[in-house]
Design an enzyme around this catalytic site. Structure first.
Site: not given
Length: 253
Positions: A69, A73, A110, A133, A135-136
């Site tokens: 998490t 990631k 995911d 966002g 991010g991953g």
């Protein structure tokens, strides 16, 4: 548990930062109990930097699988021996399988969780999305939206490329045009529940679908403000449950 031999016992876990609140440990501990698996344990591996990842692998001889998490990631990928093609395309991993020879194989569940959990909420007019966002998690969301032929823009504190804008650039026209808003940032996660992405909520309408990947609290300020404007809202709990089950499937394949 002590009566089990090393080959009988399996360890799973979550790799992240500040993950004491995490859903995964309780979810899998309860799952093992319901299935009667006294020879399986799920642990939280709370690390301050990805450089500590190898110590987890070396320290857990009975390790069978990991979830990953925020914020690792993407950063975990160089530590893996193999990547599922989908995870490679996305550029983010949230599930790791420890193979029989000790090699680590990365997957992204995911994608499965997000797609399955949002599809029923999509209306014909939901053609464009804002992804809050970069991010991953946002990469998995972008992958799904691309698959569903939904145009998207990333929104972050600064514009990073031609497919990204900053929060101050969110005008009334943009908010009216992009009627799906997906929060992929950690803003609002317990215990900092007073935080939220700085979008112009006054332009949210009953034609908007606002989705928050956060599940704790059940309703973030982002979701509450959106709901009060008439939007359809959904938190990330179902996505998390779906991706967890897909991870379990991968570990046992």
């Amino acid at each position: 548990m002590n009566s089990k031999t090393q080959t009988d016992f399996f360890v799973y876990g979550l790799v992240g930062k500040n993950i004491g609140y995490s859903f995964s440990k309780n979810y899998f501990t309860n799952k093992f109990s319901k299935l009667g698996y006294s020879n399986r344990e799920y642990k939280n591996f709370d690390i301050s930097s990805i450089e500590e990842f190898n110590s987890i692998i070396k320290g857990q001889k009975q390790l069978a699988g990991l979830n990953v998490t925020i914020p690792y990631k993407e950063a975990v990928i160089p530590y893996l021996n193999k990547l599922d093609p989908q995870a490679r395309d996305i550029g983010a991993v949230n599930t790791i399988k420890v193979l029989s020879d000790g090699q680590l194989s990365g997957f992204n569940t995911d994608v499965y969780g997000f797609e399955k959990s949002i599809q029923a909420l999509l209306a014909a007019f939901h053609k464009k999305a804002l992804i809050l966002g970069t991010g991953g998690a946002s990469k998995a969301v972008a992958y799904v939206l691309n698959k569903l032929n939904i145009e998207f823009l990333f929104v972050s504190r600064t514009s990073e490329n031609k497919n990204s804008i900053s929060y101050p650039e969110l005008t009334k026209n943009i908010m009216e045009e992009f009627q799906i808003v997906i929060n992929c940032t950690p803003l609002g996660t317990y215990p900092q529940t007073e935080e939220y992405p700085p979008i112009p909520f006054e332009y949210i309408t009953n034609r908007h679908l606002c989705y928050d990947l956060i599940y704790n609290p059940t309703e973030t300020i982002f979701l509450k403000k959106s709901r009060l404007q008439g939007a359809i809202t959904k938190n990330g709990l179902e996505m998390l449950e779906l991706q967890a089950e897909k991870a379990w499937e991968i570990w046992n394949d």
